[in-house]
Design a protein around this motif. Sequence first.
Motif, short mmCIF file in Angstrom:
data_model
loop_
_atom_site.label_atom_id
_atom_site.label_comp_id
_atom_site.label_asym_id
_atom_site.label_seq_id
_atom_site.Cartn_x
_atom_site.Cartn_y
_atom_site.Cartn_z
N UNK A 167 16.33 -10.40 -9.02
CA UNK A 167 17.69 -8.99 -9.60
C UNK A 167 17.15 -7.88 -10.05
N UNK A 168 16.07 -7.40 -10.57
CA UNK A 168 15.85 -6.62 -10.62
C UNK A 168 16.34 -4.99 -10.26
N UNK A 169 15.65 -5.60 -8.70
CA UNK A 169 16.54 -4.97 -7.94
C UNK A 169 18.11 -3.68 -8.47
N UNK A 248 10.05 -4.74 -12.80
CA UNK A 248 10.57 -3.24 -12.74
C UNK A 248 10.84 -2.17 -13.74
N UNK A 249 9.95 -2.79 -15.01
CA UNK A 249 9.41 -2.20 -15.95
C UNK A 249 10.27 -2.36 -17.01
N UNK A 250 9.36 -2.55 -18.52
CA UNK A 250 10.34 -2.66 -19.84
C UNK A 250 11.44 -2.52 -20.67
N UNK A 251 12.74 -1.92 -19.28
CA UNK A 251 13.92 -1.02 -19.88
C UNK A 251 14.22 -2.39 -18.46
N UNK A 252 14.29 -3.34 -18.20
CA UNK A 252 14.53 -3.69 -17.38
C UNK A 252 16.07 -5.16 -18.81
N UNK A 253 16.99 -4.79 -17.98
CA UNK A 253 17.60 -6.01 -18.53
C UNK A 253 17.65 -7.42 -18.91
#
Length: 549
Positions: A167-169, A248-253
């Motif tokens: 779901x990171x996409x 996907x990065x640390x800002x991923x919800x």
Amino acid sequence: MWRIYSFSVLILIVVFSTYCSTVNETMFVNATKSKLKILGIFGHLGKSHFDMFKPLLEELARRGHEVTVVSYFPRTNDAKAKEPLSNYKDISLVDPKVGVDVGVNVVDLKQMSQSSFVHIQRLNTLRLMADVTCNTSLRHPAITELIRSDEKFDVILTENFNTDCFLGFIHRFKVPYLAFSSHQIMPWTNNDMGNEDNPSYIPIHFFGFIRPMNFLDRITNTVGLFLYKAAYEYWFRSVDQVIANEVFGSDLPKLQKLAQQSSALLVSTHSSLFGSRPQLPNVVEIGGIHIPSKINSLPKDLTEFLDSAHDGALFFSLGSRIKSTTMPKEKLDAILKVFSSIPRKVIWKWETDELPHKMDNVMTRKWLPQFDVMNHPNIKCYLGHGGLLGISEAVYVGLPMILMPIFGDQFHNSAAVRNRGAGIVLSFYDLNEQSLRHALDACFNDTSYRENAQRLSKAYRDRPASPLETAVWWTEYVARGNGNPYSRSEGADLPWYQYHLIDVALVLIIVFTVFIYILFRLIKLLLSLLSAVKGKAGSQAEKKRKKKD
């Protein structure tokens, strides 16, 4: 002259009325055929799962949409030669260097056993599969390239199964998405959608309960539902979040928040088989989407073999994942002994060139066109493992079944068939010559199974639109975005204690308790006052009596 004038006026009235009717026509369908850019993310390694999604992906490409598909199952050269789809782009996750098994003929039956801790084993298996797909797939160079690209998409399609790491996409491309389930809805998915999952009458698919459930089943179902949800929330998602953040990065919800953003959930089931249950408008059943629109001719040798099966034939297949050749010797010997003694022919999916014992009435193939075989008029019974794809095809054809569930949702699927009276369920772990012979005799000779199967087939087929058309419409609908702000249930955003009215129940209990307490105190005070008044009146009466004396 008057007649010409009247005729001209009449023509003008008709033309004007037609124009007004066209102008004022009410349109309920968006007929715009815009070209969409669609991204499909299917990281699970099971071929039977992807076989459900493939017809939709290819149909979307046929309709002119640009379809990019990330999976372990790219289109084969034969498929491309038969039907070139220039706007269907595969991003293959297959990597010979890694050597990840893609889920075909991988289940060793000798390793399968019953256990008192079967549900812990199932959860652990789901977790291990999620670890493989997340760690391997998300770190594939092609995935890295896609994430870093400047691609733009209108909608994302992805599978809802045992992990949310893909779901990171959704966060990366900032587009609406549809989730697909190749089986009954997972317990935790109902939470994400805000969909009803009342355990009093909706069995979760890990147990294989017959509907309606008895008291003990309902206890097990209720406790199991809670435990499976808790395990997914606090075990699966916590692990997936770490992996997804790395990719996907640390800002991923939070993955749970992304899961709750699903615009729709398309499920490969149908109420005719699994029973009616309340569904949100954006939870849509598309069971049978993988079933082709036409029946193909069988190879010549298969046709000749089945055409000569005057007493009927049995079709035996354990699906794409289970390797039949790994069957324990005592069970295989029982099957061979029964097959060799029946007056009927058998078509058997078997992964080697020959059986241990050659039998004139048995034909084996490493691969079989399952749906086409089932449609031969001499096939009278299907013996399978309870996989949903095979069951759906047998239900569509109206074929009675003998089912031997081994793992996963197969127990639930088999129970649904038995519940409809369209098949017999055998325990694979207790399989022997006697039980198999009895089941075959019932499947071929008890007409009630065929009658129920035919009745179920009619209900399964009778729909307002085909499963494929339904799935295409929902994909295009979500991509257009008109209904996305309104399709989600508000229940998906509520904390569990609000969704189940725990806070309301607590307040009402407190209010009721306080009310009862106050009422009790008032009654006690009133009784005290009455007692005091009565005592005072008694004292005065006593004084008067004494004065008289």
